[in-house]
Motif scaffolding. Structure first.
Motif, PDB file in Angstrom:
ATOM      1  N   LEU A  27       0.979  -1.284   0.034  1.00  0.00           N
ATOM      2  CA  LEU A  27       0.039   0.104   0.267  1.00  0.00           C
ATOM      3  C   LEU A  27       1.098   1.246   0.100  1.00  0.00           C
ATOM      4  N   GLU A  28       1.919   1.297   0.564  1.00  0.00           N
ATOM      5  CA  GLU A  28       2.694   2.563   0.708  1.00  0.00           C
ATOM      6  C   GLU A  28       3.314   2.839  -0.455  1.00  0.00           C
ATOM      7  N   GLU A  29       4.196   1.676  -1.433  1.00  0.00           N
ATOM      8  CA  GLU A  29       4.703   1.811  -2.801  1.00  0.00           C
ATOM      9  C   GLU A  29       3.326   2.149  -3.331  1.00  0.00           C
ATOM     10  N   ILE A  30       2.504   1.427  -3.480  1.00  0.00           N
ATOM     11  CA  ILE A  30       1.076   2.257  -4.422  1.00  0.00           C
ATOM     12  C   ILE A  30       0.353   3.795  -4.237  1.00  0.00           C
ATOM     13  N   ASP A  31       0.262   3.768  -3.081  1.00  0.00           N
ATOM     14  CA  ASP A  31      -0.125   5.683  -2.411  1.00  0.00           C
ATOM     15  C   ASP A  31       1.297   6.569  -2.827  1.00  0.00           C
ATOM     16  N   GLN A  32       2.537   5.815  -2.581  1.00  0.00           N
ATOM     17  CA  GLN A  32       3.763   7.006  -3.521  1.00  0.00           C
ATOM     18  C   GLN A  32       4.043   7.291  -4.611  1.00  0.00           C
ATOM     19  N   TYR A 176      -2.124   0.145 -13.600  1.00  0.00           N
ATOM     20  CA  TYR A 176      -1.754  -1.712 -12.386  1.00  0.00           C
ATOM     21  C   TYR A 176      -0.714  -1.115 -12.296  1.00  0.00           C
ATOM     22  N   LEU A 177       0.243  -1.922 -10.949  1.00  0.00           N
ATOM     23  CA  LEU A 177       0.835  -1.902 -10.392  1.00  0.00           C
ATOM     24  C   LEU A 177       1.249  -2.929  -9.470  1.00  0.00           C
ATOM     25  N   LYS A 178       2.783  -4.418  -9.838  1.00  0.00           N
ATOM     26  CA  LYS A 178       2.883  -4.855  -9.287  1.00  0.00           C
ATOM     27  C   LYS A 178       4.171  -4.766  -7.902  1.00  0.00           C
ATOM     28  N   PRO A 179       3.216  -4.180  -6.667  1.00  0.00           N
ATOM     29  CA  PRO A 179       5.004  -3.129  -6.515  1.00  0.00           C
ATOM     30  C   PRO A 179       5.880  -4.252  -6.085  1.00  0.00           C
ATOM     31  N   LYS A 180       7.537  -3.765  -5.559  1.00  0.00           N
ATOM     32  CA  LYS A 180       8.499  -4.674  -5.426  1.00  0.00           C
ATOM     33  C   LYS A 180       8.361  -5.496  -4.185  1.00  0.00           C
ATOM     34  N   SER A 181       7.368  -5.758  -3.040  1.00  0.00           N
ATOM     35  CA  SER A 181       7.001  -6.437  -2.021  1.00  0.00           C
ATOM     36  C   SER A 181       6.247  -7.072  -1.795  1.00  0.00           C
ATOM     37  N   THR A 182       6.029  -7.152  -3.183  1.00  0.00           N
ATOM     38  CA  THR A 182       4.974  -8.939  -3.728  1.00  0.00           C
ATOM     39  C   THR A 182       6.297  -9.957  -4.311  1.00  0.00           C
ATOM     40  N   ARG A 183       6.519 -11.299  -3.620  1.00  0.00           N
ATOM     41  CA  ARG A 183       7.171 -12.283  -3.965  1.00  0.00           C
ATOM     42  C   ARG A 183       6.840 -12.336  -5.725  1.00  0.00           C
ATOM     43  N   SER A 184       8.464 -12.340  -6.452  1.00  0.00           N
ATOM     44  CA  SER A 184       7.918 -12.512  -7.638  1.00  0.00           C
ATOM     45  C   SER A 184       7.625 -13.528  -8.146  1.00  0.00           C
ATOM     46  N   VAL A 185       7.267 -14.709  -7.889  1.00  0.00           N
ATOM     47  CA  VAL A 185       6.737 -16.133  -7.836  1.00  0.00           C
ATOM     48  C   VAL A 185       5.249 -15.758  -7.683  1.00  0.00           C
TER      49      VAL A 185
END
Ligand SMILES: C[S@@+](CC[C@H](N)C(=O)[O-])C[C@H]1O[C@@H](n2cnc3c(N)ncnc32)[C@H](O)[C@@H]1O
Length: 198
Positions: A27-32, A176-185
């Motif tokens: 959420l932090e990354e999305i909001d930033q 659309y966003l795949k945040p960095k903290s989402t596991r890559s798999v």
């Protein structure tokens, strides 16, 4: 490793910073990136438990804002003392009237990090996940103000992509966003809708 659970960088960071879950950094990354939350806003968080998104939101909206969390899980008492937070044990699909949440008006922001319980059968999980996403989009006219913002977790599939294309026009901006903290798999990503039309 003395522990079978994989404790990654974001898990440790969340623990150190006293957040209730590693999802805070999504959420932090999305909001930033997309500026979803502002001081004074009234926000609803679908499927808030344990509550790291509530912790983040509570800080950003400040004393003049309010965040309402809804989850089928028992209320997390760690959140009940925070002044601008209200949490309810309810199924979001059973809320017939916003008065049940002690609010008079629709929300400035709807957040949804909900996921269906998974079966491990990929095709079935994809269908369930898309059903949930469609149902949440269906709730927007009841919960979200015109001009409001929306964040929702989606599991990727061709059907999900097709469905989202149809929803795009309901917002002035759609990302659309795949945040960095989402596991890559992980196949999860987030959809961000800004300025809901109607
Ligand atoms: C991934 S967790 C949310 C984590 C949260 N964003 C955080 O930062 O702590 C998803 C939650 O959605 C809830 N959920 C799933 N379906 C729901 C429904 N129909 N109504 C309310 N909550 C639901 C689950 O109980 C679960 O606690």
């Amino acid at each position: 490793m003395g522990n079978f659970k994989v404790k990654d960088h974001y898990f440790d960071k969340a623990k150190r910073e006293n957040y209730l879950a590693r999802s805070i950094y999504k959420l932090e990354e999305i909001d930033q990136r997309f500026k979803i939350l502002k001081p004074g806003m009234i926000v609803v968080d679908f499927g808030y438990y344990p509550g790291s998104w509530i912790q983040y939101t509570s800080k950003v909206i400040g004393d003049d804002g309010r965040v309402v969390g809804i989850d089928i899980q028992e209320v997390n008492k760690k959140l009940t003392g925070i002044k601008n937070v209200r949490v309810y044990q309810k199924d979001i699909f059973n809320i017939s009237d916003l008065a049940q949440l002690d609010v008079l008006d629709k929300f400035d922001v709807v957040l949804s990090d909900m996921a269906p319980s998974t079966t491990g059968v990929q095709s079935l999980d994809q269908i369930r996940s898309l059903n949930l996403v469609e149902s949440v989009f269906g709730l927007l006219p009841k919960f979200l103000k015109v001009g409001g913002n929306f964040v929702i977790k989606v599991f990727d599939s061709q059907d999900a992509q097709n469905y989202l294309k149809e929803q795009k026009n309901r917002f002035n901006e759609f990302h659309y966003l795949k945040p960095k903290s989402t596991r890559s798999v992980s196949k999860e990503f987030f959809v961000i809708g800004k300025q809901f039309k109607a």
